[in-house]
Design an enzyme around this catalytic site. Structure first.
Site, mmCIF file in Angstrom:
data_model
loop_
_atom_site.group_PDB
_atom_site.id
_atom_site.type_symbol
_atom_site.label_atom_id
_atom_site.label_comp_id
_atom_site.label_asym_id
_atom_site.label_seq_id
_atom_site.Cartn_x
_atom_site.Cartn_y
_atom_site.Cartn_z
ATOM 1 N N CYS A 54 -2.119 9.305 2.091
ATOM 2 C CA CYS A 54 -1.810 8.680 0.800
ATOM 3 C C CYS A 54 -2.854 9.097 -0.229
ATOM 4 O O CYS A 54 -2.579 9.130 -1.423
ATOM 5 C CB CYS A 54 -1.766 7.171 0.946
ATOM 6 S SG CYS A 54 -3.197 6.508 1.780
ATOM 7 N N GLU B 126 0.881 -1.176 0.000
ATOM 8 C CA GLU B 126 0.000 0.000 0.000
ATOM 9 C C GLU B 126 0.912 1.218 0.000
ATOM 10 O O GLU B 126 1.369 1.661 1.049
ATOM 11 C CB GLU B 126 -0.883 0.010 1.262
ATOM 12 C CG GLU B 126 -1.841 -1.158 1.370
ATOM 13 C CD GLU B 126 -3.080 -1.006 0.496
ATOM 14 O OE1 GLU B 126 -3.234 0.047 -0.166
ATOM 15 O OE2 GLU B 126 -3.885 -1.947 0.468
HETATM 16 P P1 NAD Z 1 8.247 5.316 4.654
HETATM 17 O O1 NAD Z 1 8.303 4.577 3.358
HETATM 18 O O2 NAD Z 1 9.359 6.231 4.963
HETATM 19 O O3 NAD Z 1 8.146 4.269 5.871
HETATM 20 C C1 NAD Z 1 7.068 3.369 5.971
HETATM 21 C C2 NAD Z 1 7.468 2.190 6.826
HETATM 22 O O4 NAD Z 1 8.391 1.375 6.103
HETATM 23 C C3 NAD Z 1 8.175 2.558 8.145
HETATM 24 O O5 NAD Z 1 7.730 1.687 9.166
HETATM 25 C C4 NAD Z 1 9.631 2.298 7.811
HETATM 26 O O6 NAD Z 1 10.424 2.047 8.931
HETATM 27 C C5 NAD Z 1 9.490 1.059 6.948
HETATM 28 N N1 NAD Z 1 10.636 0.739 6.088
HETATM 29 C C6 NAD Z 1 11.335 1.575 5.308
HETATM 30 N N2 NAD Z 1 12.273 0.903 4.616
HETATM 31 C C7 NAD Z 1 12.158 -0.401 4.977
HETATM 32 C C8 NAD Z 1 12.841 -1.594 4.606
HETATM 33 N N3 NAD Z 1 13.838 -1.592 3.726
HETATM 34 N N4 NAD Z 1 12.445 -2.759 5.161
HETATM 35 C C9 NAD Z 1 11.415 -2.798 6.038
HETATM 36 N N5 NAD Z 1 10.731 -1.687 6.431
HETATM 37 C C10 NAD Z 1 11.104 -0.510 5.898
HETATM 38 O O7 NAD Z 1 6.840 6.088 4.659
HETATM 39 P P2 NAD Z 1 6.296 7.192 5.677
HETATM 40 O O8 NAD Z 1 7.014 8.475 5.448
HETATM 41 O O9 NAD Z 1 6.206 6.635 7.043
HETATM 42 O O10 NAD Z 1 4.779 7.338 5.150
HETATM 43 C C11 NAD Z 1 4.399 8.147 4.084
HETATM 44 C C12 NAD Z 1 4.236 7.321 2.818
HETATM 45 O O11 NAD Z 1 3.334 6.236 3.043
HETATM 46 C C13 NAD Z 1 3.621 8.128 1.682
HETATM 47 O O12 NAD Z 1 4.252 7.781 0.481
HETATM 48 C C14 NAD Z 1 2.160 7.683 1.681
HETATM 49 O O13 NAD Z 1 1.498 7.869 0.457
HETATM 50 C C15 NAD Z 1 2.323 6.228 2.031
HETATM 51 N N6 NAD Z 1 1.088 5.671 2.574
HETATM 52 C C16 NAD Z 1 0.358 4.834 1.786
HETATM 53 C C17 NAD Z 1 -0.851 4.335 2.244
HETATM 54 C C18 NAD Z 1 -1.694 3.430 1.383
HETATM 55 O O14 NAD Z 1 -2.569 2.777 1.931
HETATM 56 N N7 NAD Z 1 -1.469 3.358 0.091
HETATM 57 C C19 NAD Z 1 -1.301 4.665 3.535
HETATM 58 C C20 NAD Z 1 -0.519 5.508 4.316
HETATM 59 C C21 NAD Z 1 0.673 6.008 3.826
#
Ligand code: NAD
Length: 517
Positions: free
Chosen positions: A308, A274
């Site tokens: 998002c 997502e």
């Molecule tokens: P992010 O990608 O920086 O982090 C999200 C999560 O992924 C965190 O828990 C982070 O620690 C983890 N993570 C990062 N790299 C990883 C790896 N290599 N292995 C395992 N885990 C890892 O995102 P953010 O800044 O927290 O959130 C904002 C983003 O999330 C935006 O792009 C937004 O659109 C998206 N988002 C999408 C949805 C959806 O349902 N499509 C919902 C909410 C947020």
């Protein structure tokens, strides 16, 4: 440290009291496997984005702590899958009750830690409750299909079994609701789980885990709701590489999803992604403009542009563009910006100082590429990460409008042909949410048709933001293709088995194959 938060009823509660009510200490463990592990990693401090002040800290978990949590989750799964689905649903029903009890403090902690305004913080906990209620119903409806066998006296059907311990990675902007989308459904499906929350919002995860564990203990249920807080690579990748977890459900940026998707695919695991959106909203010249204005405003400014599903691209029909832009600029001017916990605030801060820098860089890039700022564009000079919601008019699709900048920037483009604007709308890498405002049924259906919006969500006379849980939620293309929450999304948390049962006295082979000695 900010010492008081306002409850919606207006009573003051100190931050210390709020944390105590939710079981948050000054320094907390970063791993839970049925009990809190004595983690020894670097200290991670959660910061209030409205003030820049620290709230509380977490000792991060190591790869070894992760391994311990994964083993406990495996053991919990072995027991939990033997419970009947309705008895698992009963535990989730009690989880909903416990969340109702803690809706106000947990909602306030969400606002305190991630900076979304109070009604959204409370709304997020409400979404957890709604998800739990929905999952209780699902627990009696995890149905398979039956089909007619081509062989006489044979019966053929599909059934769904629990999948295993699963990994849940969540983003900062829905720090608890996204866990609930996954966890409530996974629990009724018979799975145990390990949650890795965003490092920006560890406290809400700890509070939620405490609430959920109390419910498990009351029911003598195994510890299925586990938690790991730690480094993205040391802990995050230990999890995504772990063959014990058949499913990794990951919510976050496209860059994160690309990495997680690759790692999980390399071990032939299942991932549910997502990821980011770049959501477009079309306003036709036959639209109810009052409705459209309200939809655009909540979509673009709500959650300070950190959803998002935030509206990032606004396509205005040439005949109404001037009037609509003027109304929008006026509306932007009256958005009340302030502390997320002040009940009068409509737009809170960005989550970190870095997010403010990223927004400012995007505005400069948009200007350099030909964009013109119609409103906002600046930081607000006060403690915390505050910015002006920003409107930028662009002459055409630009490199910057193809990116998701996680901030309240709305790009405005004009159009006069619906077919052309749909093509333009679809010409970005992401495919999460989309909307059209029109009172013309043909325009609405054109947008929803197979040749219309290419997104996972397409709305008519509703903005791009604020989906209901009953439908399957998710998006196409770079958004990752995952589906969560309602409809038949539960199937991703289970394994399908096709069964053929012969109740006759012969052994006929399929496709008429003969194999006689
Ligand atoms: P992010 O990608 O920086 O982090 C999200 C999560 O992924 C965190 O828990 C982070 O620690 C983890 N993570 C990062 N790299 C990883 C790896 N290599 N292995 C395992 N885990 C890892 O995102 P953010 O800044 O927290 O959130 C904002 C983003 O999330 C935006 O792009 C937004 O659109 C998206 N988002 C999408 C949805 C959806 O349902 N499509 C919902 C909410 C947020």
């Amino acid at each position: 440290m900010s010492t008081h938060t306002q409850s919606p009823s207006g009573t003051d509660q100190s931050v210390a009291e709020l944390l105590a009510e939710l079981g948050i200490e000054a320094e907390n463990s970063g791993a839970f496997d049925g009990s809190w592990i004595d983690t020894k990693g670097e200290l991670l401090t959660a910061v209030n984005p409205s003030t820049g002040e620290p709230i509380a800290s977490v000792r991060q978990a190591s790869a070894a702590d992760y391994d311990r949590v994964a083993s406990a989750s495996q053991e919990a799964f072995a027991v939990w899958r033997t419970w009947t689905a309705p008895s698992r649903g009963e535990v989730v029903r009690q989880l909903a009750e416990e969340l109702r009890k803690y809706k106000e403090p947990l909602g306030r902690l969400v606002s305190l830690e991630c900076g979304k305004v109070l009604s959204e913080g409370l709304g997020e906990v409400q979404e957890m409750i709604d998800m739990a209620d929905l999952a209780v119903g699902m627990s009696r409806q995890l149905f398979g299909l039956t089909m007619h066998s081509e062989r006489p006296q044979h019966r053929m059907y599909e059934q769904w079994h629990p999948l295993g311990p699963i990994g849940i990675i969540t983003a900062f902007n829905f720090p608890v609701a996204v866990w609930a989308w996954n966890a409530t459904v996974a629990a009724v499906a018979g799975d145990s789980m390990i949650w890795k929350p965003s490092e920006i919002t560890p406290l809400t995860a700890i509070a939620t885990t405490r609430i959920a564990q109390r419910v498990l203990e009351r029911n003598d249920a195994p510890p299925i709701f586990n938690l790991i807080i730690g480094d993205r690579i040391e802990v995050g990748e230990s999890m995504t590489k772990d063959r014990r977890l058949p499913l990794i459900s990951a919510t976050g940026s496209v860059a994160m999803g690309r990495r997680v998707g690759e790692v999980v695919a390399s071990r032939l695991g299942r991932s549910l992604l997502e990821l980011g959106g770049n959501n477009g909203l079309l306003v036709m010249d036959d639209a109810d403009l009052d409705l459209a204005l309200a939809g655009v405003l909540f979509g673009a400014v709500g959650t300070a542009g950190q959803r998002c599903t935030t509206t990032r691209r606004l396509f205005l029909h040439k005949n109404i563009a001037e009037e609509f832009k003027a109304r929008l600029v006026k509306a932007y001017g009256s958005v009340r910006i302030g502390d997320a916990l002040d009940p009068n605030t409509l737009m809170g801060p960005l989550v970190t100082a870095k997010a403010v820098d990223v927004m400012m860089d995007a505005i400069e890039a948009a200007k350099a590429q030909g964009g013109k700022v119609l409103y906002g564009g600046k930081r607000i000079d006060r403690p915390g990460n505050f910015v002006e919601p920003t409107l930028i008019e662009v002459p055409e699709q630009l490199p910057i409008t193809c990116d998701e900048t996680f901030a309240p920037i709305l790009y405005i483009l004009e159009f006069d042909d619906l077919d052309e604007v749909i093509a333009l709308h679809n010409s970005v890498p992401q495919g999460l949410s989309s909307a059209i405002f029109t009172l013309n049924m043909r325009h609405a259906e054109r947008f929803l048709a197979a040749t219309g919006s290419d997104c996972g969500i397409a709305n008519v006379n509703i903005g791009t933001s604020g989906a209901e849980i009953g439908g399957a939620f998710g998006g196409e293309k770079d958004t990752g293709g995952g589906r969560e929450a309602g409809s038949d999304a539960w199937k991703l948390y289970m394994r399908r088995q096709t069964n053929t049962l012969n109740w006759g006295t012969e052994l006929p082979l399929a496709q008429g194959v003969e194999f006689n000695l």
